[in-house]
Design a protein around this motif. Structure first.
Motif, PDB file in Angstrom:
ATOM      1  N   LYS A 158       7.248   5.267 -10.064  1.00 13.62           N
ATOM      2  CA  LYS A 158       8.377   6.158 -10.347  1.00 13.62           C
ATOM      3  C   LYS A 158       9.440   5.423 -11.172  1.00 13.62           C
ATOM      4  O   LYS A 158       9.982   5.978 -12.136  1.00 13.62           O
ATOM      5  CB  LYS A 158       8.978   6.656  -9.036  1.00 13.62           C
ATOM      6  N   ARG A 159       9.703   4.185 -10.822  1.00 16.02           N
ATOM      7  CA  ARG A 159      10.694   3.392 -11.545  1.00 16.02           C
ATOM      8  C   ARG A 159      10.239   3.163 -12.993  1.00 16.02           C
ATOM      9  O   ARG A 159      11.019   3.268 -13.931  1.00 16.02           O
ATOM     10  CB  ARG A 159      10.896   2.049 -10.841  1.00 16.02           C
ATOM     11  N   ARG A 160       8.941   2.867 -13.183  1.00 15.59           N
ATOM     12  CA  ARG A 160       8.402   2.614 -14.515  1.00 15.59           C
ATOM     13  C   ARG A 160       8.464   3.884 -15.366  1.00 15.59           C
ATOM     14  O   ARG A 160       8.822   3.836 -16.545  1.00 15.59           O
ATOM     15  CB  ARG A 160       6.976   2.103 -14.396  1.00 15.59           C
ATOM     16  N   GLU A 161       8.137   5.029 -14.763  1.00 18.53           N
ATOM     17  CA  GLU A 161       8.178   6.279 -15.511  1.00 18.53           C
ATOM     18  C   GLU A 161       9.597   6.662 -15.888  1.00 18.53           C
ATOM     19  O   GLU A 161       9.838   7.150 -16.990  1.00 18.53           O
ATOM     20  CB  GLU A 161       7.538   7.393 -14.684  1.00 18.53           C
ATOM     21  N   SER A 162      10.559   6.438 -15.012  1.00 18.22           N
ATOM     22  CA  SER A 162      11.941   6.789 -15.335  1.00 18.22           C
ATOM     23  C   SER A 162      12.483   5.891 -16.440  1.00 18.22           C
ATOM     24  O   SER A 162      13.255   6.343 -17.283  1.00 18.22           O
ATOM     25  CB  SER A 162      12.820   6.706 -14.086  1.00 18.22           C
ATOM     26  N   ARG A 163      12.070   4.628 -16.458  1.00 24.71           N
ATOM     27  CA  ARG A 163      12.496   3.732 -17.547  1.00 24.71           C
ATOM     28  C   ARG A 163      11.885   4.155 -18.872  1.00 24.71           C
ATOM     29  O   ARG A 163      12.535   4.079 -19.921  1.00 24.71           O
ATOM     30  CB  ARG A 163      12.101   2.292 -17.241  1.00 24.71           C
ATOM     31  N   ALA A 164      10.648   4.594 -18.847  1.00 25.03           N
ATOM     32  CA  ALA A 164       9.988   5.032 -20.079  1.00 25.03           C
ATOM     33  C   ALA A 164      10.674   6.275 -20.628  1.00 25.03           C
ATOM     34  O   ALA A 164      10.859   6.406 -21.844  1.00 25.03           O
ATOM     35  CB  ALA A 164       8.516   5.302 -19.817  1.00 25.03           C
ATOM     36  N   LEU A 165      11.053   7.195 -19.754  1.00 29.94           N
ATOM     37  CA  LEU A 165      11.738   8.410 -20.208  1.00 29.94           C
ATOM     38  C   LEU A 165      13.140   8.093 -20.710  1.00 29.94           C
ATOM     39  O   LEU A 165      13.613   8.711 -21.657  1.00 29.94           O
ATOM     40  CB  LEU A 165      11.811   9.433 -19.078  1.00 29.94           C
ATOM     41  N   VAL A 192      -2.958  -1.998  12.315  1.00 32.20           N
ATOM     42  CA  VAL A 192      -2.289  -2.812  11.302  1.00 32.20           C
ATOM     43  C   VAL A 192      -2.750  -2.410   9.905  1.00 32.20           C
ATOM     44  O   VAL A 192      -1.942  -2.323   8.977  1.00 32.20           O
ATOM     45  CB  VAL A 192      -2.547  -4.312  11.576  1.00 32.20           C
ATOM     46  N   ALA A 193      -4.039  -2.146   9.741  1.00 35.81           N
ATOM     47  CA  ALA A 193      -4.558  -1.752   8.425  1.00 35.81           C
ATOM     48  C   ALA A 193      -3.944  -0.434   7.964  1.00 35.81           C
ATOM     49  O   ALA A 193      -3.579  -0.297   6.792  1.00 35.81           O
ATOM     50  CB  ALA A 193      -6.076  -1.634   8.478  1.00 35.81           C
ATOM     51  N   ASP A 194      -3.820   0.522   8.869  1.00 38.55           N
ATOM     52  CA  ASP A 194      -3.211   1.807   8.508  1.00 38.55           C
ATOM     53  C   ASP A 194      -1.746   1.634   8.122  1.00 38.55           C
ATOM     54  O   ASP A 194      -1.276   2.218   7.137  1.00 38.55           O
ATOM     55  CB  ASP A 194      -3.328   2.798   9.665  1.00 38.55           C
ATOM     56  N   GLU A 195      -1.032   0.832   8.887  1.00 35.17           N
ATOM     57  CA  GLU A 195       0.392   0.613   8.604  1.00 35.17           C
ATOM     58  C   GLU A 195       0.583  -0.091   7.268  1.00 35.17           C
ATOM     59  O   GLU A 195       1.444   0.280   6.465  1.00 35.17           O
ATOM     60  CB  GLU A 195       1.020  -0.203   9.734  1.00 35.17           C
ATOM     61  N   LEU A 196      -0.231  -1.096   6.994  1.00 34.65           N
ATOM     62  CA  LEU A 196      -0.122  -1.829   5.732  1.00 34.65           C
ATOM     63  C   LEU A 196      -0.529  -0.943   4.554  1.00 34.65           C
ATOM     64  O   LEU A 196       0.069  -1.025   3.482  1.00 34.65           O
ATOM     65  CB  LEU A 196      -0.973  -3.094   5.784  1.00 34.65           C
ATOM     66  N   ALA A 197      -1.512  -0.084   4.749  1.00 34.77           N
ATOM     67  CA  ALA A 197      -1.917   0.840   3.683  1.00 34.77           C
ATOM     68  C   ALA A 197      -0.773   1.787   3.330  1.00 34.77           C
ATOM     69  O   ALA A 197      -0.545   2.076   2.147  1.00 34.77           O
ATOM     70  CB  ALA A 197      -3.146   1.631   4.111  1.00 34.77           C
ATOM     71  N   ARG A 198      -0.040   2.256   4.331  1.00 32.85           N
ATOM     72  CA  ARG A 198       1.127   3.112   4.069  1.00 32.85           C
ATOM     73  C   ARG A 198       2.179   2.349   3.271  1.00 32.85           C
ATOM     74  O   ARG A 198       2.778   2.886   2.331  1.00 32.85           O
ATOM     75  CB  ARG A 198       1.738   3.590   5.381  1.00 32.85           C
ATOM     76  N   GLN A 199       2.421   1.099   3.645  1.00 34.39           N
ATOM     77  CA  GLN A 199       3.429   0.300   2.946  1.00 34.39           C
ATOM     78  C   GLN A 199       3.023   0.049   1.497  1.00 34.39           C
ATOM     79  O   GLN A 199       3.860   0.125   0.587  1.00 34.39           O
ATOM     80  CB  GLN A 199       3.649  -1.028   3.664  1.00 34.39           C
ATOM     81  N   VAL A 200       1.747  -0.247   1.267  1.00 30.10           N
ATOM     82  CA  VAL A 200       1.268  -0.504  -0.094  1.00 30.10           C
ATOM     83  C   VAL A 200       1.387   0.759  -0.931  1.00 30.10           C
ATOM     84  O   VAL A 200       1.824   0.711  -2.085  1.00 30.10           O
ATOM     85  CB  VAL A 200      -0.192  -1.014  -0.069  1.00 30.10           C
ATOM     86  N   LYS A 201       1.024   1.899  -0.375  1.00 28.73           N
ATOM     87  CA  LYS A 201       1.127   3.166  -1.104  1.00 28.73           C
ATOM     88  C   LYS A 201       2.582   3.462  -1.465  1.00 28.73           C
ATOM     89  O   LYS A 201       2.890   3.841  -2.596  1.00 28.73           O
ATOM     90  CB  LYS A 201       0.548   4.306  -0.275  1.00 28.73           C
ATOM     91  N   ARG A 202       3.468   3.246  -0.523  1.00 27.41           N
ATOM     92  CA  ARG A 202       4.892   3.492  -0.767  1.00 27.41           C
ATOM     93  C   ARG A 202       5.414   2.551  -1.864  1.00 27.41           C
ATOM     94  O   ARG A 202       6.164   2.957  -2.750  1.00 27.41           O
ATOM     95  CB  ARG A 202       5.671   3.287   0.518  1.00 27.41           C
ATOM     96  N   HIS A 203       5.011   1.282  -1.798  1.00 24.09           N
ATOM     97  CA  HIS A 203       5.445   0.300  -2.797  1.00 24.09           C
ATOM     98  C   HIS A 203       4.918   0.673  -4.184  1.00 24.09           C
ATOM     99  O   HIS A 203       5.661   0.624  -5.168  1.00 24.09           O
ATOM    100  CB  HIS A 203       4.945  -1.090  -2.387  1.00 24.09           C
ATOM    101  N   ARG A 204       3.655   1.086  -4.277  1.00 22.48           N
ATOM    102  CA  ARG A 204       3.073   1.466  -5.565  1.00 22.48           C
ATOM    103  C   ARG A 204       3.761   2.703  -6.132  1.00 22.48           C
ATOM    104  O   ARG A 204       4.040   2.780  -7.331  1.00 22.48           O
ATOM    105  CB  ARG A 204       1.576   1.735  -5.424  1.00 22.48           C
ATOM    106  N   ASP A 205       4.020   3.696  -5.283  1.00 25.70           N
ATOM    107  CA  ASP A 205       4.691   4.908  -5.743  1.00 25.70           C
ATOM    108  C   ASP A 205       6.101   4.607  -6.241  1.00 25.70           C
ATOM    109  O   ASP A 205       6.546   5.156  -7.241  1.00 25.70           O
ATOM    110  CB  ASP A 205       4.738   5.952  -4.631  1.00 25.70           C
ATOM    111  N   LYS A 206       6.775   3.724  -5.532  1.00 26.43           N
ATOM    112  CA  LYS A 206       8.132   3.360  -5.918  1.00 26.43           C
ATOM    113  C   LYS A 206       8.127   2.659  -7.280  1.00 26.43           C
ATOM    114  O   LYS A 206       8.956   2.949  -8.149  1.00 26.43           O
ATOM    115  CB  LYS A 206       8.728   2.428  -4.860  1.00 26.43           C
ATOM    116  N   ARG A 207       7.192   1.748  -7.495  1.00 25.30           N
ATOM    117  CA  ARG A 207       7.095   1.046  -8.775  1.00 25.30           C
ATOM    118  C   ARG A 207       6.712   2.007  -9.897  1.00 25.30           C
ATOM    119  O   ARG A 207       7.249   1.930 -10.997  1.00 25.30           O
ATOM    120  CB  ARG A 207       6.070  -0.085  -8.688  1.00 25.30           C
TER     121      ARG A 207
END
Length: 125
Positions: free
Chosen positions: A99-106, A82-97
């Motif tokens: 990327k979205r923040r950087e594209s808005r800044a550009l 469960v810890a490994d699966e949740l860590a993957r989800q958190v990493k994916r969520h952080r990367d998505k946020r």
């Protein structure tokens, strides 16, 4: 991050609480201090099911809830899965946020003027 460990059909010992805290340190470093993690450990009493130790984790973040559920023969192994699966989800969520923040800044920045264009000459005439 605040961690709550619950047990269903299972006694939650201090050792299990320590295992949960140790395994979710990686997630703790990546999320806010305001985040809440609920880990529910349970034992299914179906003799036909060999994977009877179930671990469910729910992570409440600002604006999003992440969930993971895994089962195995051992409760510590279930917690690891469960810890490994949740860590993957958190990493994916952080990367998505991120990327979205950087594209808005550009998108908010205007491109620099290109020299040698005819825009100035056409307006002067």
């Amino acid at each position: 991050m605040r961690i709550e460990v619950k047990g269903r059909n299972l006694q939650v010992t201090d050792e299990l609480r320590e295992v949960v805290a140790r395994r979710f340190e990686k997630v703790d470093k990546q999320v806010s201090d305001l985040a809440t993690l609920e880990v529910e450990l349970s034992e299914e009493r179906n003799p036909a099911n060999p994977d009877h130790m179930v671990a469910e984790a729910t992570l409440y973040l600002k604006g999003v809830t992440l969930r993971a559920k895994d089962a195995s023969k051992d409760s510590k192994h279930s917690i690891n899965l469960v810890a490994d699966e949740l860590a993957r989800q958190v990493k994916r969520h952080r990367d998505k946020r991120r990327k979205r923040r950087e594209s808005r800044a550009l998108a908010g920045q205007s491109p620099p003027p290109v020299e040698g264009s005819d825009n100035g000459a056409a307006q002067a005439i």
